[in-house]
Design a protein around this motif. Sequence first.
Motif, mmCIF file in Angstrom:
data_model
loop_
_atom_site.group_PDB
_atom_site.id
_atom_site.type_symbol
_atom_site.label_atom_id
_atom_site.label_comp_id
_atom_site.label_asym_id
_atom_site.label_seq_id
_atom_site.Cartn_x
_atom_site.Cartn_y
_atom_site.Cartn_z
ATOM 1 N N LEU A 189 154.231 30.225 64.577
ATOM 2 C CA LEU A 189 154.819 29.695 63.358
ATOM 3 C C LEU A 189 155.890 30.655 62.857
ATOM 4 N N ILE A 190 156.939 30.108 62.275
ATOM 5 C CA ILE A 190 158.001 30.965 61.753
ATOM 6 C C ILE A 190 157.502 31.749 60.548
ATOM 7 N N GLU A 191 156.667 31.088 59.735
ATOM 8 C CA GLU A 191 156.166 31.764 58.547
ATOM 9 C C GLU A 191 155.214 32.881 58.959
ATOM 10 N N LYS A 192 155.430 34.056 58.404
ATOM 11 C CA LYS A 192 154.519 35.162 58.703
ATOM 12 C C LYS A 192 153.183 34.914 58.002
ATOM 13 N N TYR A 250 163.714 24.481 63.598
ATOM 14 C CA TYR A 250 162.410 25.137 63.511
ATOM 15 C C TYR A 250 161.796 25.271 64.904
ATOM 16 N N MET A 280 152.074 24.930 68.062
ATOM 17 C CA MET A 280 152.413 26.350 68.222
ATOM 18 C C MET A 280 151.174 27.060 68.756
ATOM 19 N N ASP A 304 149.968 30.682 68.268
ATOM 20 C CA ASP A 304 149.622 31.152 66.938
ATOM 21 C C ASP A 304 148.200 30.728 66.607
ATOM 22 N N ARG A 324 146.670 30.492 63.848
ATOM 23 C CA ARG A 324 146.539 29.578 62.708
ATOM 24 C C ARG A 324 146.736 28.136 63.138
ATOM 25 N N SER A 366 162.277 29.238 55.195
ATOM 26 C CA SER A 366 161.504 30.028 56.145
ATOM 27 C C SER A 366 162.292 30.289 57.418
ATOM 28 N N GLY A 371 161.715 33.722 57.142
ATOM 29 C CA GLY A 371 160.407 33.879 57.774
ATOM 30 C C GLY A 371 159.273 34.012 56.781
ATOM 31 N N SER A 372 159.387 33.388 55.627
ATOM 32 C CA SER A 372 158.319 33.513 54.635
ATOM 33 C C SER A 372 158.122 32.194 53.912
#
Lengths: 200, 523
Positions: free
Chosen positions: A185-188, B116, B168, B171, B173, B366, B370-371
Motif C-alpha cells: 500500500l502507498i500509505e505508510k 496508484y 497488494m 502488504d 494489511r 497519498s 505516502g500518508s
Amino acid sequence: MTIASSTQQICFLVLSAGIVIGSLGVVLLENIVYSAFLLGGVFMAVAGLYLLLNASFVAAAQVLVYVGAVNVLILFAIMLVNKKEDLKPIKGLQLRRLLSGGVCAGLLALLIRVDITTTWKLPGPQAIGEQATERIGEHLFTDYLLPFELASVLLLMAMIGAIVLARRDILTNDIGTGESVKPGLIEKANTPLLIDKSSP
Amino acid sequence: MPQMGALIFATQAMAAPEELLNIALNAGAIAPEGAVLLAMLGTLIVDLAGEKAAAKWSPPICYAGLGTALALLAMQWNGPIESSFLGSFLADNLAIAFRAVVALSTLLSLLISWRYAEQSGSPIGEYASILLAATLGAMLLCGATDLVSVFVSLETLSVASYLLAGYMKRDARSSEAALKYLLVGSAAAAVFLYGASLLYGISGTTNLQIIGVALLTSPTPIAALALVFILATVAFKIAAVPFHQWTPDVYEGSPTPVVAFLSVGSKAAGFALAVRLLVGCFSAFDNQWKLLFTVLAVLSMSLGNVVALAQTSMKRMLAYSSIGQAGFVMIGLVCGTEDGFAAMVLYMAAYLFMNLGAFACIILFSIRTGSDRISDYAGLYQKDPLITLGLSLCLLSLGGIPPMLGFFGKIYLFFAGWADQQYLLVIVGLVTSVISIYYYISVIKMMVVKEPQEASEVVKAYPSIQWKTIGLPPLRVALITCVLATAIGGVLSNPLFQWANTAVAGTPLLQEAIALKGTGALG
C-alpha cells in the motif's frame, strides 16, 4: 412395511447418523487431518442421501466435486503447511465454548420448532430418476441460462485472481517514472496514538 | 401478458422443448453488461503483450466498455419493461438507475486507480479485469429477479471484491483485509443460501415474483426465519450496524481505489438487492422488515457517525462515515413512499459523486506524500490548493451543508421521512448529521486554518506539483468532475430530481408497493 421401504429407512438412518457424528467430529476434533478426512466422509454420506432421493446425477456430482476436488484440495493445503506452532492459550476458552454452544443450541431449538410447526407439502414432487440429467440440462439452457453463463465469468475471474495472488511479482519499477517501487500500500502504516511505554 | 403466463408455466413445470424454443429470451436487456464483459476480455488480451502495453491500452479499453455500457443504459431508460431470460432478469427503471450508478462508480474508480497501481508496483491489466468482473456482478445483481441469479451475481461481486482487497499481497494489511472479508463474506453467503432454501421450500420456485405471492399465504414462523436470514445478508452488503465489523479493517487494508469502489458501487448493488428482496418479495411482512430496518438505520447512523469522531486515519474515518451514510439512505427505504424511494435513488447518485471526489483527493494526497493520517493534512492549503478545495467541498457535501449536492439529497430524505411520520429516524438523522459535520469540518480546519509554521512535516516536505506522469491526468479529470458535480449539482439539481422520480415511476415493483401502502393507510 415392505422390504423395500424398510431397507430405505435403515439406509436413511445409517447415513443420517454418519452425517451428524461426522460433522461433530469435523468441528470438535483437535487434529485437523482427522477433521479433513471426516469431512470427506460427511460429503459421501450426503451423496448417499441424494441417491436415496433418486437423484443419481446430483449424487455423482457431489462425489466428483466435493470429495474429489474440494476435499482433496483441503488435504493438500493441510499437508503443504505442516508448520508446528505453539499457539498462545486463549483466555476464558471454556466460557467461550459454553457461550457458543448455547447459541448453537438455541438456533437448533428454533429450527426444530419451525420444522415441527410448519405444514410441509408432503409428499413432494415425484422423483424422475434417470431423466433428471436431461431435465437439469433443459433448465440450465432455459430459465437458468443467465446464472449459468455468469458462473463462467465468475470462474474465469477467480482463476485470474488465483494466478495473480500466487505468482511471483515481476514489477520492480514504476512504469510511469521508472523509479524502483516497494510493493504494498502507498500509505505508510500508521503509528498507534498511545505508544506502549513498558516495552523497550 | 401472454409472455408472463408462458414464463410462469415454464418455470413451474418444464414444457416440451419445442415450446421452449419459441419463448423470447429478450437478451437485449443485458447488452450493457455485454459491453463490460467485452472490455474485461479486452484488458485480459492486451495484458498478454506485457506490462507496458497493458498500462497503455487497458485504460482506453475500459473507458470504451464502460462508456458504451452507460450509453446503452441511457437507451434502455423508460423502455418497455419485459422480463428477460425467462424471469431471471428485469430491466426496469430502478435497475437501470442503479446499474448506471455502479458503472459510473467503476469508471471513476478506474480513473483514480492507474497512478496508484503503478506506484505500488501492481499489475494493471489483471486489476482492471477483476474490477470489471466485480462491476458485471454488481450490475446483474441490480436487476436479478431470480434467487439463483441473485446468488451467482452476488458471489461474482463478492469474490472479485475479496481479490481486490488482497491485491497488494506483499502488504500484510492488505492480506489481512482480504482474509477477514473472505471469512465474513462467506458466512454471509452461507446465511443467504439458508434463507433462499427456506424460500424455495415455501414456494417451490426460485422466481422472486412467485415467491412473493406464495409468502402471502405461507405460515409465519418459517417465513420470518427466511426474512431474518435474507435481511442479514442485505445488511452485510450495505454494511449496516451490527453487520459492519468487517468494514473498517477492510477499508483500511485494501488499496484506496478499491475502497472507493466498495463504498459506492458495491453498496449501490446492496441497496438494489434490498429493494428487490424486501419490497418485492416480503411485502406480506412489511411491518416486520421495516421495524428491523428502522433499528438497523438508527444504529448505523449513530454508531457510524460517533465512532468516526475518534479516527486518526482518513480511510478509517471515511469507512465509518460510509456506515453512517448507509443509515441515511435506509430512511428512504423504510418510508416506502414515492418520495422515499426517489430520495433513496437521488441520495445514492449524490453519494457517488461526493464520496468518489473525496477519495480522489485522499488518493492524490497519498500518492504525493505516502500518508493518510488526518494530522498530516495540516496546512495543506499553502502547498496544494486543488486538493484542499476539492476535499473541502466533498466533505461539506457529505456533511450536508447547503448549497452542495449532498444537502439537497439529505433534505429530500428527511422530508420524505417526516411526511411518512418516521419521526424517530428523522430526528436521529438530524442529530447525527450535526455530529458528522463536526468531524468533516475538523479535517477542513486542519487543512485551511493552520499557519505555514504549524504545517505538518509531510506538508513542509511537499513535492512540487506536476501532472505529467502517466496516470495522473485521468486522476485529475475524475477529481475535477466529481468536485464540479458536487458543487454545481446542488444548484442545478432539478434534472437529478426528475431522474430519480422517473426511476420510481418506471418501476412496477415500486408502484405496487406504493399503491399497497396507500390502501393500507386509508383502510
